[in-house]
Design a protein around this motif. Structure first.
Motif, PDB file in Angstrom:
ATOM      1  N   GLU A 142       0.843  -0.871   0.101  1.00  0.00           N
ATOM      2  CA  GLU A 142       0.043   0.159  -0.387  1.00  0.00           C
ATOM      3  C   GLU A 142       0.889   1.267   0.133  1.00  0.00           C
ATOM      4  N   LEU A 143       2.066   1.118   0.726  1.00  0.00           N
ATOM      5  CA  LEU A 143       3.077   2.449   0.728  1.00  0.00           C
ATOM      6  C   LEU A 143       3.687   2.604  -0.514  1.00  0.00           C
ATOM      7  N   LEU A 144       4.033   1.266  -1.078  1.00  0.00           N
ATOM      8  CA  LEU A 144       4.724   1.735  -2.630  1.00  0.00           C
ATOM      9  C   LEU A 144       4.243   1.882  -3.169  1.00  0.00           C
ATOM     10  N   GLU A 145       2.262   1.724  -3.467  1.00  0.00           N
ATOM     11  CA  GLU A 145       1.753   2.276  -4.296  1.00  0.00           C
ATOM     12  C   GLU A 145       1.155   3.924  -4.549  1.00  0.00           C
ATOM     13  N   SER A 146       1.394   4.787  -3.015  1.00  0.00           N
ATOM     14  CA  SER A 146       1.437   5.698  -2.454  1.00  0.00           C
ATOM     15  C   SER A 146       2.582   6.627  -3.439  1.00  0.00           C
ATOM     16  N   THR A 147       3.884   5.563  -3.538  1.00  0.00           N
ATOM     17  CA  THR A 147       5.515   6.783  -3.426  1.00  0.00           C
ATOM     18  C   THR A 147       5.674   6.360  -4.774  1.00  0.00           C
ATOM     19  N   LEU A 148       5.835   5.471  -5.840  1.00  0.00           N
ATOM     20  CA  LEU A 148       6.774   4.812  -6.899  1.00  0.00           C
ATOM     21  C   LEU A 148       6.884   5.839  -7.576  1.00  0.00           C
ATOM     22  N   ASP A 149       5.475   6.709  -7.542  1.00  0.00           N
ATOM     23  CA  ASP A 149       5.272   7.339  -9.306  1.00  0.00           C
ATOM     24  C   ASP A 149       6.704   8.832  -9.143  1.00  0.00           C
ATOM     25  N   ASP A 150       6.956   8.936  -7.624  1.00  0.00           N
ATOM     26  CA  ASP A 150       7.961   9.796  -7.197  1.00  0.00           C
ATOM     27  C   ASP A 150       9.421   9.432  -7.374  1.00  0.00           C
ATOM     28  N   TYR A 151       9.786   8.267  -7.774  1.00  0.00           N
ATOM     29  CA  TYR A 151      10.697   7.882  -7.318  1.00  0.00           C
ATOM     30  C   TYR A 151      11.655   7.298  -9.087  1.00  0.00           C
ATOM     31  N   ALA A 152      12.764   7.227  -9.748  1.00  0.00           N
ATOM     32  CA  ALA A 152      13.248   7.590 -11.392  1.00  0.00           C
ATOM     33  C   ALA A 152      14.077   5.897 -10.866  1.00  0.00           C
ATOM     34  N   VAL A 153      13.956   5.900  -9.265  1.00  0.00           N
ATOM     35  CA  VAL A 153      15.163   5.034  -9.759  1.00  0.00           C
ATOM     36  C   VAL A 153      15.112   4.282  -8.000  1.00  0.00           C
ATOM     37  N   ILE A 154      15.103   3.027  -7.353  1.00  0.00           N
ATOM     38  CA  ILE A 154      15.089   2.191  -6.746  1.00  0.00           C
ATOM     39  C   ILE A 154      16.339   0.980  -6.132  1.00  0.00           C
ATOM     40  N   ILE A 155      17.158   1.676  -5.438  1.00  0.00           N
ATOM     41  CA  ILE A 155      17.162   0.179  -4.410  1.00  0.00           C
ATOM     42  C   ILE A 155      16.748  -1.149  -3.172  1.00  0.00           C
ATOM     43  N   LEU A 156      17.319  -2.148  -4.245  1.00  0.00           N
ATOM     44  CA  LEU A 156      17.333  -3.294  -3.159  1.00  0.00           C
ATOM     45  C   LEU A 156      18.819  -3.521  -2.423  1.00  0.00           C
ATOM     46  N   SER A 157      17.993  -3.453  -1.060  1.00  0.00           N
ATOM     47  CA  SER A 157      19.234  -3.488  -0.082  1.00  0.00           C
ATOM     48  C   SER A 157      18.958  -4.334   0.678  1.00  0.00           C
ATOM     49  N   ASP A 158      19.702  -5.702   0.363  1.00  0.00           N
ATOM     50  CA  ASP A 158      19.334  -7.046   0.612  1.00  0.00           C
ATOM     51  C   ASP A 158      20.284  -7.343   1.153  1.00  0.00           C
ATOM     52  N   TYR A 159      20.168  -7.862   2.831  1.00  0.00           N
ATOM     53  CA  TYR A 159      21.069  -8.249   3.678  1.00  0.00           C
ATOM     54  C   TYR A 159      20.838 -10.169   3.972  1.00  0.00           C
ATOM     55  N   GLY A 160      19.976 -10.119   3.156  1.00  0.00           N
ATOM     56  CA  GLY A 160      19.863 -11.876   3.705  1.00  0.00           C
ATOM     57  C   GLY A 160      18.586 -12.416   5.066  1.00  0.00           C
ATOM     58  N   LYS A 161      18.067 -10.639   5.761  1.00  0.00           N
ATOM     59  CA  LYS A 161      16.904 -10.777   6.773  1.00  0.00           C
ATOM     60  C   LYS A 161      15.816 -11.392   6.861  1.00  0.00           C
ATOM     61  N   GLY A 162      15.621 -11.180   5.300  1.00  0.00           N
ATOM     62  CA  GLY A 162      13.889 -11.862   5.080  1.00  0.00           C
ATOM     63  C   GLY A 162      13.422 -10.513   4.713  1.00  0.00           C
ATOM     64  N   PHE A 163      13.549  -9.193   4.234  1.00  0.00           N
ATOM     65  CA  PHE A 163      12.849  -8.399   3.925  1.00  0.00           C
ATOM     66  C   PHE A 163      12.818  -8.689   2.622  1.00  0.00           C
ATOM     67  N   ILE A 164      13.025  -8.562   1.546  1.00  0.00           N
ATOM     68  CA  ILE A 164      13.719  -9.326   0.562  1.00  0.00           C
ATOM     69  C   ILE A 164      13.235 -10.487   0.326  1.00  0.00           C
ATOM     70  N   CYS A 165      12.777 -10.918  -0.555  1.00  0.00           N
ATOM     71  CA  CYS A 165      11.861 -12.323  -0.627  1.00  0.00           C
ATOM     72  C   CYS A 165      11.122 -12.844  -1.601  1.00  0.00           C
TER      73      CYS A 165
END
Length: 337
Positions: A142-165
């Motif tokens: 829900e948060l991403l749907e409301s904010t993605l349009d404002d950002y041309a670059v996204i970093i996925l910072s994956d440290y293996g703790k489960g958030f990026i899955c």
């Protein structure tokens, strides 16, 4: 890659937006001296003289962007605990804009390093390695749907703790591909999650991570090229930046255009956080309109600044300008088989 071009690139960073999504951590340091061995067990007794807290993981990436003059949006999760409050205060002190998912069943990830006489004695991790709960995942999107349009670059910072899955990527990739102008997605990879990064715009592994992603040992130029091509075949990513430590970087813009960027480090005291600095600077460069080679070259300068400091450091625009002016112009070369 003249001095003038690189100095202008530094100036262009200010005020541009980057979204950082990933594993947020609190780095906790206990520093002191060892004067005796414990009578309870054959272990050193550390008399603590100083305690400090720093933003770790995705938080350190966001701090790098802010210190370069960019405008990061940090998205991650913290527990409803005291450490979560410390972490949020650090974000405020660093001037970061955050959108944090609070999870009462998940403690804030904390890495406690006990250091004596400038040497790490032991590290203690407090964490729960698991994806967000279904409710937390829904709140995140829900948060991403409301904010993605404002950002041309996204970093996925994956440290293996489960958030990026798997659950996250299965919803995230179709969401951005369905946008009229999809943002560029940059990933700092974790080996266990390699197959999740299908089709991303840029992957930034170090030599060890590249070797693990390609299922081979990487020891020199030929093996770097071979590993890079294996990663392209595995993930169908658009670009790949392999950081080579003291040997600089190898930038793959596709499988056939490979350029080597030499290192700009004058002194190396501590490589902690250098990968965060590389992806942060590259992302901010792309957000400011730079081409990928210029952004990565600037990131290499920034990495040279931070490895000359102890701990997870950052580079400022003034640091970058000073380094660029003092060093020879970078000689970027093509690598061929």
């Amino acid at each position: 890659m003249s001095h003038e071009m690189m100095l202008a690139a530094v100036e262009s960073l200010k005020g541009h937006k980057v979204m950082i999504i990933g594993d947020l951590m609190l780095d906790h340091y206990l520093m002191g001296e060892v004067e005796r061995i414990s009578p309870e067990a054959p272990v050193p007794v550390v008399r603590v003289e100083k305690e400090s807290f720093l933003l770790g993981g995705a938080g350190n990436v966001a701090r790098n962007i802010a210190d370069l003059g960019g405008l990061p949006l940090l998205i991650g999760t913290v527990g409803r605990d005291q450490n979560g409050g410390v972490l949020e205060n650090l974000c405020t002190q660093a001037g970061l804009t955050t959108r944090l998912i609070h999870d009462g069943d998940r403690p804030t990830t904390v890495k406690t390093r006990i250091i004596a006489h400038n040497q790490q004695v032991v590290r203690v991790d407090q964490e729960r390695v698991a994806p967000l709960s279904p409710d937390g995942m829904d709140r995140l999107f829900e948060l991403l749907e409301s904010t993605l349009d404002d950002y041309a670059v996204i970093i996925l910072s994956d440290y293996g703790k489960g958030f990026i899955c798997r659950e996250f990527m299965d919803r995230f990739l179709p969401m951005i591909k369905g946008m009229p102008t999809p943002p560029k997605v940059l990933v700092d990879p974790k080996t266990v999650n390699y197959d999740l990064y299908q089709g991303v715009d840029l992957l930034t592994p170090n030599t060890k991570e590249a070797g693990e992603g390609a299922s081979m040992v990487v020891t020199g130029r030929e093996s770097v090229i071979e590993a890079g091509r294996a990663i392209f075949k595995r993930l169908n990513c658009r670009n790949l930046l392999i950081t080579l430590g003291p040997d600089g970087m190898a930038l793959f813009e596709g499988t056939d255009t490979i350029r080597h960027i030499p290192t700009f480090a004058r002194k190396v005291f501590d490589v902690t956080g250098a990968g965060d600095t590389v992806i942060a600077t590259t992302a901010l460069g792309l957000a400011s309109g730079m081409d990928l080679l210029t952004a990565c070259t600037l990131a290499n300068y920034a990495a040279g600044v931070v490895v000359a400091q102890v701990g997870a450091a950052t580079a400022s625009p003034a640091d970058l300008k000073e380094t660029i002016e003092e060093l020879p112009e970078p000689k970027v070369t093509y690598w061929k088989e």
